[in-house]
Scaffold this active site. Structure first.
Site, mmCIF file in Angstrom:
data_model
loop_
_atom_site.group_PDB
_atom_site.id
_atom_site.type_symbol
_atom_site.label_atom_id
_atom_site.label_comp_id
_atom_site.label_asym_id
_atom_site.label_seq_id
_atom_site.Cartn_x
_atom_site.Cartn_y
_atom_site.Cartn_z
ATOM 1 N N GLY A 145 0.878 -1.139 0.081
ATOM 2 C CA GLY A 145 0.066 -0.203 0.080
ATOM 3 C C GLY A 145 0.586 1.137 -0.277
ATOM 4 O O GLY A 145 1.971 1.029 -0.271
ATOM 5 N N ALA A 182 -5.789 20.192 -2.300
ATOM 6 C CA ALA A 182 -7.218 19.897 -2.601
ATOM 7 C C ALA A 182 -7.749 19.650 -3.425
ATOM 8 O O ALA A 182 -8.419 18.762 -4.184
ATOM 9 C CB ALA A 182 -7.658 21.327 -4.046
ATOM 10 N N ALA A 321 -8.446 1.963 -3.757
ATOM 11 C CA ALA A 321 -8.167 0.467 -3.380
ATOM 12 C C ALA A 321 -9.398 -0.498 -4.275
ATOM 13 O O ALA A 321 -8.933 -1.901 -4.428
ATOM 14 C CB ALA A 321 -9.417 0.689 -1.761
ATOM 15 N N HIS A 445 -38.132 5.324 -14.578
ATOM 16 C CA HIS A 445 -38.132 6.917 -14.517
ATOM 17 C C HIS A 445 -38.990 6.941 -12.588
ATOM 18 O O HIS A 445 -40.447 6.260 -12.471
ATOM 19 C CB HIS A 445 -39.680 7.401 -15.014
ATOM 20 C CG HIS A 445 -39.912 9.009 -14.814
ATOM 21 N ND1 HIS A 445 -38.917 10.618 -14.926
ATOM 22 C CD2 HIS A 445 -40.670 9.811 -14.923
ATOM 23 C CE1 HIS A 445 -39.687 10.604 -14.674
ATOM 24 N NE2 HIS A 445 -40.755 10.480 -14.613
#
Length: 466
Positions: A145, A182, A321, A445
């Site tokens: 990782g 950000a 992930a 819908h």
């Protein structure tokens, strides 16, 4: 020194490692999964995807109760119980980690707790306190990782200057929070604490948020997040931080030059990205080639050392992930002698703010840079009946299709349930489908997914409801 023998050993019990281990076991291989954390699931489950999404959901409900319930004719007195909210998050994490441990046991994968290192192409040593367990194996998969990327001059103490890990366990809502970065992590955790009452400022080195995502999508997302109360300082470089008993003082300056200034906050979150975590594996000693910290692998996920493979955040591709899970399945199948492949162009990226932000495939910027002729179809959620009924009408769906073949090249969504809606387009792209294929498919819908159909219709200039 104890010794055991396996067909394959996965080092790392995160989404790549544990999924790969289960798939290898399904294919009849004898498998071990080594994890030093003491709980399975890796960063994602323990201090990443899962706890952050639990807090995002809880904080969204709190924010809705405070600001949206009245419009639905619901009147209530709202009080934040942060201790209970954090405890719920911890319970979700604990339940899921135990679930993964059960899955390994069910599939007869040996779960080995300890710190793994590679002795040679056929040997993994696992430190377990004062003793070392030796695992002999035909194949080794590096699935260790990633970790938060540090920012020079800003030392993380996980108290007032925190990484994403510390931002998940703040004991109280800070009056002010500065988020450095950000990207996905910064926007998600910034949203959590803004909803709970913090004054949040997001500082970004680049001149835009969400680097790598479609530019138009990012601009809309920034407008919507700013409307919610997040303040953005773009093209700004943080050069230092000083923590005191009263909070943190940051020094920052414009990227293009200019006078430095100070930013003060109770808590600072450093979220400038992640880097592969391969410390202590012994890669240099073995001569395993890396590039900018990532392990270099071939099309079969094998390193330059035969019998040693790598997947997930440790190699090229998006650090997600679900990408790691696909890598894990593919490498297990390849080791078992079967075909395995992952198309990274079909890995969706999702930001779980509200509204959600999602994208898959190529962005407009990438298509222009590559000189690909394309057509655009867009549809706003403000024209979607379901979005109107739920009061979640901000954002749009944008589909990019090849100008000649109509093949879907990318899709970018900012709006309600974007992370779920993007999957329809992923599936169509996986089968080489076109915008017309989506447009000709009946959608229920009223449903949010009708916005995807309408965007596909808009590629050909025939959207119905706008």
């Amino acid at each position: 020194m104890a010794e055991q023998t396996y067909d394959v050993v996965f080092i790392g019990g995160g989404p790549g490692g544990y999924v790969g281990a289960i798939r290898a076991a399904q294919l009849g291989l004898k498998v071990a999964c080594v994890e030093m954390r003491g709980t399975l699931g890796g960063t994602c489950l323990n201090v990443g995807c899962i706890p952050s999404k639990a807090l995002l959901h809880s904080s969204h409900l709190y924010d809705e109760a405070n600001h949206a319930f009245a419009a639905h004719g619901i009147k209530a007195q709202i009080e934040l119980d942060l201790k209970t909210m954090l405890a719920r998050k911890d319970t979700v994490v604990a339940d899921l980690t135990k679930g993964i441990e059960f899955l390994l046991k069910k599939n007869k994968v040996d779960y080995v707790i300890g710190r793994g290192s590679i002795v040679d192409a056929g040997t993994v040593a696992v430190e377990q306190g004062k003793k070392t367990l030796t695992l002999k194996t035909d194949a080794i998969v590096i699935a260790t990782g990633s970790e938060s990327t540090p920012l020079p001059g800003v030392a993380v103490d996980e108290k007032c200057i925190v990484s994403s890990t510390g931002a998940l366990t703040l004991g109280q809502v800070p009056k002010s929070l500065v988020v450095i970065g950000a990207g996905v992590i910064g926007l998600e955790l910034g949203s959590v604490w803004r909803r709970l009452g913090a004054d949040v400022t997001v500082v970004e080195f680049l001149d835009r948020i969400l680097p790598g995502m479609d530019g138009e999508l990012a601009k809309m997302a920034q407008r919507l997040l700013a409307r919610q109360g997040l303040t953005f300082r773009l093209s700004t470089k943080v050069t230092g931080a000083k923590a005191t008993a009263k909070g943190v003082t940051l020094t920052a300056e414009p990227v293009k030059g200019g006078a430095a200034e100070e930013l003060k906050a109770d808590v600072v979150l450093v979220a400038i990205g992640r880097r592969p975590y391969t410390d202590g594996l012994g890669l240099e000693k073995l001569g395993i080639v890396t590039e900018r910290g990532r392990v270099v692998v071939d099309h079969d996920f094998q390193t330059n050392v035969a019998g040693i493979f790598a997947i997930g955040d440790t190699i090229h591709g998006p650090m997600l992930a679900h990408k790691a899970e696909e890598d894990g399945v593919a490498v297990a199948e390849l080791i078992a002698g079967k075909p395995g492949h992952v198309d990274y162009n079909l890995v969706p990226g999702v930001v779980y703010t509200w509204p959600e932000i999602a994208g898959v495939g190529r962005t407009e910027e990438q298509l222009k840079e590559a000189g690909v002729a394309y057509r655009v179809g867009k549809f706003p959620f403000s024209a979607n009946a379901r979005a109107r009924t739920t009061g979640e009408a901000d954002g749009f769906v944008k589909i990019l299709a090849d100008a000649g073949t109509d093949a879907v090249l990318g899709c970018h969504i900012v709006g309600p349930m974007a992370g779920e809606l993007i999957q329809e387009v992923c599936n169509v792209m996986a089968f080489g489908g076109s915008a017309e294929d989506i447009a000709r498919t009946c959608h229920s819908h009223p449903g949010m997914a009708e916005s995807v159909k309408e965007a596909a219709l808009a590629v050909d200039g025939r959207a119905i409801h706008v």
